[in-house]
Design a protein around this motif. Sequence first.
Motif, short mmCIF file in Angstrom:
data_model
loop_
_atom_site.label_atom_id
_atom_site.label_comp_id
_atom_site.label_asym_id
_atom_site.label_seq_id
_atom_site.Cartn_x
_atom_site.Cartn_y
_atom_site.Cartn_z
N MET A 1 0.84 -1.18 0.00
CA MET A 1 0.00 0.00 0.00
C MET A 1 0.89 1.24 0.00
O MET A 1 1.91 1.27 0.65
CB MET A 1 -0.88 -0.03 1.24
N LEU A 2 0.48 2.24 -0.74
CA LEU A 2 1.20 3.51 -0.76
C LEU A 2 0.82 4.33 0.46
O LEU A 2 -0.35 4.37 0.84
CB LEU A 2 0.83 4.31 -2.02
N PRO A 3 1.78 5.04 1.04
CA PRO A 3 1.44 5.96 2.12
C PRO A 3 0.46 7.02 1.61
O PRO A 3 0.48 7.38 0.43
CB PRO A 3 2.78 6.59 2.50
N THR A 4 -0.36 7.55 2.49
CA THR A 4 -1.39 8.51 2.12
C THR A 4 -0.82 9.72 1.39
O THR A 4 -1.39 10.18 0.40
CB THR A 4 -2.15 8.98 3.38
N GLU A 5 0.32 10.21 1.85
CA GLU A 5 0.89 11.42 1.22
C GLU A 5 1.42 11.16 -0.18
O GLU A 5 1.74 12.09 -0.90
CB GLU A 5 1.98 12.03 2.11
N ASN A 6 1.52 9.89 -0.58
CA ASN A 6 2.03 9.55 -1.90
C ASN A 6 0.95 9.08 -2.86
O ASN A 6 1.26 8.59 -3.95
CB ASN A 6 3.10 8.46 -1.79
N ARG A 7 -0.32 9.23 -2.50
CA ARG A 7 -1.41 8.76 -3.36
C ARG A 7 -2.04 9.91 -4.14
O ARG A 7 -2.30 10.97 -3.59
CB ARG A 7 -2.52 8.12 -2.52
N LEU A 8 -2.30 9.65 -5.40
CA LEU A 8 -3.11 10.57 -6.20
C LEU A 8 -4.56 10.18 -5.96
O LEU A 8 -4.92 9.02 -6.13
CB LEU A 8 -2.80 10.41 -7.69
N ARG A 9 -5.38 11.15 -5.62
CA ARG A 9 -6.78 10.85 -5.33
C ARG A 9 -7.73 11.67 -6.18
O ARG A 9 -8.79 11.20 -6.55
CB ARG A 9 -7.09 11.11 -3.86
N ARG A 10 -7.38 12.90 -6.45
CA ARG A 10 -8.30 13.80 -7.13
C ARG A 10 -8.24 13.61 -8.65
O ARG A 10 -7.16 13.44 -9.22
CB ARG A 10 -7.99 15.25 -6.80
N ARG A 11 -9.38 13.67 -9.27
CA ARG A 11 -9.46 13.54 -10.72
C ARG A 11 -8.62 14.60 -11.42
O ARG A 11 -7.98 14.34 -12.44
CB ARG A 11 -10.93 13.67 -11.13
N GLN A 12 -8.59 15.80 -10.86
CA GLN A 12 -7.82 16.90 -11.44
C GLN A 12 -6.32 16.57 -11.46
O GLN A 12 -5.63 16.91 -12.42
CB GLN A 12 -8.07 18.17 -10.63
N ASP A 13 -5.81 15.91 -10.43
CA ASP A 13 -4.40 15.54 -10.40
C ASP A 13 -4.08 14.49 -11.46
O ASP A 13 -3.04 14.55 -12.12
CB ASP A 13 -4.01 15.02 -9.02
N PHE A 14 -4.98 13.53 -11.64
CA PHE A 14 -4.80 12.54 -12.70
C PHE A 14 -4.77 13.24 -14.05
O PHE A 14 -3.91 12.97 -14.89
CB PHE A 14 -5.93 11.50 -12.68
N ALA A 15 -5.72 14.14 -14.27
CA ALA A 15 -5.80 14.85 -15.56
C ALA A 15 -4.56 15.69 -15.80
O ALA A 15 -4.05 15.74 -16.93
CB ALA A 15 -7.06 15.73 -15.59
N THR A 16 -4.06 16.34 -14.77
CA THR A 16 -2.85 17.16 -14.92
C THR A 16 -1.67 16.30 -15.34
O THR A 16 -0.91 16.67 -16.25
CB THR A 16 -2.53 17.89 -13.60
N ALA A 17 -1.49 15.18 -14.69
CA ALA A 17 -0.37 14.29 -15.01
C ALA A 17 -0.48 13.76 -16.44
O ALA A 17 0.51 13.73 -17.18
CB ALA A 17 -0.31 13.13 -14.03
N VAL A 18 -1.69 13.39 -16.86
CA VAL A 18 -1.86 12.80 -18.18
C VAL A 18 -1.78 13.85 -19.28
O VAL A 18 -1.13 13.65 -20.30
CB VAL A 18 -3.20 12.02 -18.25
N ARG A 19 -2.40 15.00 -19.07
CA ARG A 19 -2.46 16.00 -20.13
C ARG A 19 -1.22 16.88 -20.23
O ARG A 19 -0.85 17.30 -21.32
CB ARG A 19 -3.68 16.90 -19.92
N ARG A 20 -0.60 17.18 -19.10
CA ARG A 20 0.52 18.11 -19.12
C ARG A 20 1.86 17.47 -18.85
O ARG A 20 2.89 18.14 -18.89
CB ARG A 20 0.28 19.21 -18.08
N GLY A 21 1.87 16.19 -18.54
CA GLY A 21 3.12 15.51 -18.23
C GLY A 21 3.74 14.85 -19.43
O GLY A 21 3.18 14.83 -20.53
N ARG A 22 4.92 14.31 -19.21
CA ARG A 22 5.62 13.53 -20.24
C ARG A 22 5.08 12.10 -20.18
O ARG A 22 4.62 11.65 -19.14
CB ARG A 22 7.13 13.53 -19.96
N ARG A 23 5.18 11.40 -21.30
CA ARG A 23 4.64 10.04 -21.38
C ARG A 23 5.70 9.11 -21.93
O ARG A 23 6.43 9.45 -22.87
CB ARG A 23 3.41 10.04 -22.29
N ALA A 24 5.75 7.92 -21.33
CA ALA A 24 6.64 6.87 -21.84
C ALA A 24 5.82 5.59 -21.92
O ALA A 24 5.30 5.12 -20.90
CB ALA A 24 7.85 6.69 -20.93
N GLY A 25 5.70 5.04 -23.11
CA GLY A 25 4.92 3.82 -23.31
C GLY A 25 5.81 2.60 -23.40
O GLY A 25 6.92 2.66 -23.93
N ARG A 26 5.32 1.51 -22.89
CA ARG A 26 5.98 0.21 -22.94
C ARG A 26 4.91 -0.81 -23.32
O ARG A 26 3.72 -0.49 -23.35
CB ARG A 26 6.58 -0.14 -21.57
#
Length: 131
Positions: A1-26
């Motif tokens: 289990m991930l510690p609480t301070e290391n968890r993404l919970r909000r939809r906005q945070d997921f969207a920020t990471a996906v839309r504005r972050g770098r991506r590496a596919g495998r």
Amino acid sequence: MLPTENRLRRRQDFATAVRRGRRAGRPLLVVHLRRQTTDPHVPGGNLPPARAGFVVSKAVGGSVQRNLVKRRLRHLVRERLSLLPPGSLVVVRALPGAGSAEYAQLALDLDAALRRLDRDTHGGAEGRVAR
């Protein structure tokens, strides 16, 4: 289990990471990484620890397979959180092949994706993730 301070919970945070972050596919997964330079909600500009979230769709398999993949990915990311820059948002999206993959295969793909994001960062292009 991930510690609480290391968890993404909000939809906005997921969207920020996906839309504005770098991506590496495998072959088994896709890693989205967004580094924040400052946190507007924290006085003094101190960055929070890196946070991670997971997306495992029904294409991966039934609920048992999806939960197994999520547990494996959580464990793998937890071991690598210290390698990520503070303030990072990480989203790991499992692809359909992850449901039948072994733990070691998931680890190899995750490490390769993180290395690629790190290599892209140190390549010198602006707007990319930096450590």
